[in-house]
Design a protein around this motif. Sequence first.
Motif, PDB file in Angstrom:
ATOM      1  N   ALA A  23      54.088  69.155  16.899  1.00  0.00           N
ATOM      2  CA  ALA A  23      54.119  68.960  18.499  1.00  0.00           C
ATOM      3  C   ALA A  23      54.526  67.601  18.943  1.00  0.00           C
ATOM      4  N   ALA A  24      54.100  66.860  18.091  1.00  0.00           N
ATOM      5  CA  ALA A  24      54.720  65.195  18.272  1.00  0.00           C
ATOM      6  C   ALA A  24      56.057  65.254  18.375  1.00  0.00           C
ATOM      7  N   LEU A  25      56.851  65.692  17.379  1.00  0.00           N
ATOM      8  CA  LEU A  25      58.127  65.793  17.138  1.00  0.00           C
ATOM      9  C   LEU A  25      58.964  66.346  18.353  1.00  0.00           C
ATOM     10  N   VAL A  26      58.551  67.637  18.644  1.00  0.00           N
ATOM     11  CA  VAL A  26      59.008  68.330  19.946  1.00  0.00           C
ATOM     12  C   VAL A  26      58.843  67.734  20.979  1.00  0.00           C
ATOM     13  N   LEU A  27      57.713  66.919  21.471  1.00  0.00           N
ATOM     14  CA  LEU A  27      57.702  66.175  22.520  1.00  0.00           C
ATOM     15  C   LEU A  27      58.585  65.074  22.460  1.00  0.00           C
ATOM     16  N   ALA A  28      58.807  64.361  21.226  1.00  0.00           N
ATOM     17  CA  ALA A  28      59.389  63.190  21.307  1.00  0.00           C
ATOM     18  C   ALA A  28      60.984  63.554  21.631  1.00  0.00           C
ATOM     19  N   TYR A  29      61.383  64.488  21.018  1.00  0.00           N
ATOM     20  CA  TYR A  29      62.885  64.961  21.250  1.00  0.00           C
ATOM     21  C   TYR A  29      62.950  65.389  22.426  1.00  0.00           C
ATOM     22  N   TRP A  30      61.999  65.996  23.283  1.00  0.00           N
ATOM     23  CA  TRP A  30      62.051  66.613  24.715  1.00  0.00           C
ATOM     24  C   TRP A  30      62.145  65.299  25.504  1.00  0.00           C
ATOM     25  N   PHE A  31      61.452  64.217  25.494  1.00  0.00           N
ATOM     26  CA  PHE A  31      61.518  63.173  26.219  1.00  0.00           C
ATOM     27  C   PHE A  31      62.374  62.101  26.172  1.00  0.00           C
ATOM     28  N   TYR A  32      62.549  61.856  24.687  1.00  0.00           N
ATOM     29  CA  TYR A  32      63.790  60.549  24.294  1.00  0.00           C
ATOM     30  C   TYR A  32      64.797  60.984  23.307  1.00  0.00           C
ATOM     31  N   GLY A  33      64.710  62.243  22.951  1.00  0.00           N
ATOM     32  CA  GLY A  33      66.075  62.667  22.160  1.00  0.00           C
ATOM     33  C   GLY A  33      65.850  62.374  20.751  1.00  0.00           C
ATOM     34  N   TRP A  34      66.939  62.020  20.173  1.00  0.00           N
ATOM     35  CA  TRP A  34      66.897  61.883  18.750  1.00  0.00           C
ATOM     36  C   TRP A  34      66.080  60.492  18.452  1.00  0.00           C
ATOM     37  N   ALA A  35      66.116  59.549  19.395  1.00  0.00           N
ATOM     38  CA  ALA A  35      65.590  58.361  19.223  1.00  0.00           C
ATOM     39  C   ALA A  35      64.152  58.485  19.208  1.00  0.00           C
ATOM     40  N   GLY A  36      63.603  59.360  20.038  1.00  0.00           N
ATOM     41  CA  GLY A  36      62.302  59.585  20.043  1.00  0.00           C
ATOM     42  C   GLY A  36      61.653  60.451  18.662  1.00  0.00           C
ATOM     43  N   VAL A  37      62.605  61.235  18.241  1.00  0.00           N
ATOM     44  CA  VAL A  37      62.361  61.774  16.914  1.00  0.00           C
ATOM     45  C   VAL A  37      62.107  60.867  15.832  1.00  0.00           C
ATOM     46  N   ALA A  38      63.046  59.968  15.727  1.00  0.00           N
ATOM     47  CA  ALA A  38      63.085  58.867  14.803  1.00  0.00           C
ATOM     48  C   ALA A  38      61.873  58.131  14.894  1.00  0.00           C
ATOM     49  N   ALA A  39      61.233  57.685  16.033  1.00  0.00           N
ATOM     50  CA  ALA A  39      60.275  56.888  16.625  1.00  0.00           C
ATOM     51  C   ALA A  39      59.019  57.710  15.906  1.00  0.00           C
ATOM     52  N   ALA A  40      58.822  59.124  16.360  1.00  0.00           N
ATOM     53  CA  ALA A  40      57.814  59.628  16.001  1.00  0.00           C
ATOM     54  C   ALA A  40      57.656  60.132  14.530  1.00  0.00           C
TER      55      ALA A  40
END
Length: 137
Positions: A14-31
């Motif tokens: 869920a954290a990965l999906v939300l990170a992608y939803w809000f910030y794109g691939w940079a969010g996924v990298a941070a998560a």
Amino acid sequence: MNYQKILVPAAGVAALVLAYWFYGWAGVAAAVTVLVMWALLHFNRMVQVLKRAANRPIGYVDSAVMLNAKLKPGMTLLHVVAMTKSLGALQSPKDIQPEVYRWTDGTESHVTCTFDGGKLVQHALFRPTQETPPPAP
């Protein structure tokens, strides 16, 4: 049923999906970075506890009475090993639930702990009877 085995991976996804939803691939990298750091912290704690326990005799504790006072149902085996700084002496057959471990101190008092699924279910303190000498005449 142990919901932690289901909820922790689901929260990670869920954290990965939300990170992608809000910030794109940079969010996924941070998560992913946060999740890996969380896993490394838990692994490091486990290794430190086991490293301290490796230097002590199996099933030995400084005071069985103090250990008994600190134990609470629901504690994990890792937490108890961290408190005693010693691995418990296995009393039950290997790989059979519930697992029973014993810690003994220098006065032959011992605490027997029963763990089911890695969580403390019950514990019991045994203190040997001390024979008192007869009073002096």
